[in-house]
Design an enzyme around this catalytic site. Structure first.
Site, PDB file in Angstrom:
ATOM      1  N   ASP A  33       0.869  -1.140   0.035  1.00  0.00           N
ATOM      2  CA  ASP A  33      -0.196  -0.040   0.010  1.00  0.00           C
ATOM      3  C   ASP A  33       0.733   1.234  -0.018  1.00  0.00           C
ATOM      4  OD1 ASP A  33      -3.231   0.682   0.960  1.00  0.00           O
ATOM      5  OD2 ASP A  33      -1.977   2.292   1.287  1.00  0.00           O
ATOM      6  N   ILE A  34       0.467   2.128  -0.729  1.00  0.00           N
ATOM      7  CA  ILE A  34       1.328   3.449  -0.807  1.00  0.00           C
ATOM      8  C   ILE A  34       1.303   4.182   0.550  1.00  0.00           C
ATOM      9  CG2 ILE A  34      -0.402   4.990  -1.653  1.00  0.00           C
ATOM     10  CD1 ILE A  34       1.560   5.722  -4.077  1.00  0.00           C
ATOM     11  N   HIS A 104     -10.162  -5.296  -3.621  1.00  0.00           N
ATOM     12  CA  HIS A 104      -8.819  -5.635  -3.173  1.00  0.00           C
ATOM     13  C   HIS A 104      -9.157  -6.078  -1.711  1.00  0.00           C
ATOM     14  CE1 HIS A 104      -9.947  -1.314  -2.990  1.00  0.00           C
ATOM     15  NE2 HIS A 104      -9.306  -1.192  -1.648  1.00  0.00           N
ATOM     16  N   HIS A 106      -7.030  -6.057   1.877  1.00  0.00           N
ATOM     17  CA  HIS A 106      -5.902  -5.331   2.768  1.00  0.00           C
ATOM     18  C   HIS A 106      -5.325  -6.641   3.516  1.00  0.00           C
ATOM     19  CE1 HIS A 106      -6.715  -0.925   2.126  1.00  0.00           C
ATOM     20  NE2 HIS A 106      -8.084  -1.515   1.929  1.00  0.00           N
TER      21      HIS A 106
HETATM   22  P1  AMP Z   1      -9.846   1.298   0.255  1.00  0.00           P
HETATM   23  O1  AMP Z   1     -10.401   2.337   0.861  1.00  0.00           O
HETATM   24  O2  AMP Z   1     -10.168   0.047   0.586  1.00  0.00           O
HETATM   25  O3  AMP Z   1     -10.268   1.437  -1.331  1.00  0.00           O
HETATM   26  O4  AMP Z   1      -8.255   1.387   0.142  1.00  0.00           O
HETATM   27  C1  AMP Z   1      -7.575   2.029  -1.128  1.00  0.00           C
HETATM   28  C2  AMP Z   1      -6.046   1.792  -0.812  1.00  0.00           C
HETATM   29  O5  AMP Z   1      -5.547   1.894  -1.910  1.00  0.00           O
HETATM   30  C3  AMP Z   1      -5.556   2.779   0.251  1.00  0.00           C
HETATM   31  O6  AMP Z   1      -5.151   2.046   1.360  1.00  0.00           O
HETATM   32  C4  AMP Z   1      -4.498   3.606  -0.435  1.00  0.00           C
HETATM   33  O7  AMP Z   1      -3.434   4.071   0.296  1.00  0.00           O
HETATM   34  C5  AMP Z   1      -4.268   2.601  -1.415  1.00  0.00           C
HETATM   35  N1  AMP Z   1      -3.491   3.176  -2.572  1.00  0.00           N
HETATM   36  C6  AMP Z   1      -4.087   4.036  -3.660  1.00  0.00           C
HETATM   37  N2  AMP Z   1      -3.308   4.310  -4.493  1.00  0.00           N
HETATM   38  C7  AMP Z   1      -2.203   3.519  -4.341  1.00  0.00           C
HETATM   39  C8  AMP Z   1      -1.223   3.232  -5.192  1.00  0.00           C
HETATM   40  N3  AMP Z   1      -0.951   3.765  -6.338  1.00  0.00           N
HETATM   41  N4  AMP Z   1      -0.379   2.249  -4.971  1.00  0.00           N
HETATM   42  C9  AMP Z   1      -0.358   1.468  -3.624  1.00  0.00           C
HETATM   43  N5  AMP Z   1      -1.666   1.595  -2.774  1.00  0.00           N
HETATM   44  C10 AMP Z   1      -2.544   2.716  -3.365  1.00  0.00           C
END
Ligand code: AMP
Length: 121
Positions: A33-34, A104, A106
């Site tokens: 995760d970023i 996705h 986590h």
């Molecule tokens: P959600 O709220 O479950 O949709 O979580 C989306 C997740 O994607 C968040 O934890 C973000 O930090 C992560 N995220 C967004 N853009 C990126 C990216 N380019 N690379 C990795 N993680 C990302």
């Protein structure tokens, strides 16, 4: 909700933006995760175009579902999460504050995660 091919995970899958890859198989990709919320915070995504877990479970093939969950478990084992413990979580829709409309899960690990998710303020 129809699938948005411009979402950030679709761009990662097409190689248009980079990711810190952890592992992949034919049907799924795992990357860091970023904005990690725990010392280990990995996202596992199917390579197919699915919005949510209910969309994935309704439309994905058995091979895609198996590939996704096999990668999820492999990543948890390979990152040493099994013995101390880890949490898997998927958000869908408004009430869960889903940010990226590509299914996705986590993987949170690397510290005591507490007993339950705290409710939103
Ligand atoms: P959600 O709220 O479950 O949709 O979580 C989306 C997740 O994607 C968040 O934890 C973000 O930090 C992560 N995220 C967004 N853009 C990126 C990216 N380019 N690379 C990795 N993680 C990302």
């Amino acid at each position: 909700m129809s699938y948005d091919y411009d979402n950030v995970f679709a761009k990662i899958l097409r190689g248009e933006i980079p990711c810190k890859k952890v592992d992949e198989n034919d049907h799924a990709l795992a990357f860091h995760d970023i904005e990690p919320q725990t010392p280990t915070h990995v996202l596992v995504i199917p390579k197919g175009a699915y919005v949510s877990s209910d969309d994935f479970s309704a439309k994905a093939s058995d091979a895609e579902i198996a590939g996704f969950f096999r990668l999820l478990g492999k990543v948890a084992r390979d990152l040493g999460c099994v013995e101390p413990g880890y949490r898997i979580l998927a958000n869908h829709g408004r009430d869960a504050h889903q940010e990226v409309p590509h299914f996705h899960m986590h993987i949170f690990a690397g510290k005591d995660l507490g007993r339950m998710i705290k409710p939103a303020e």
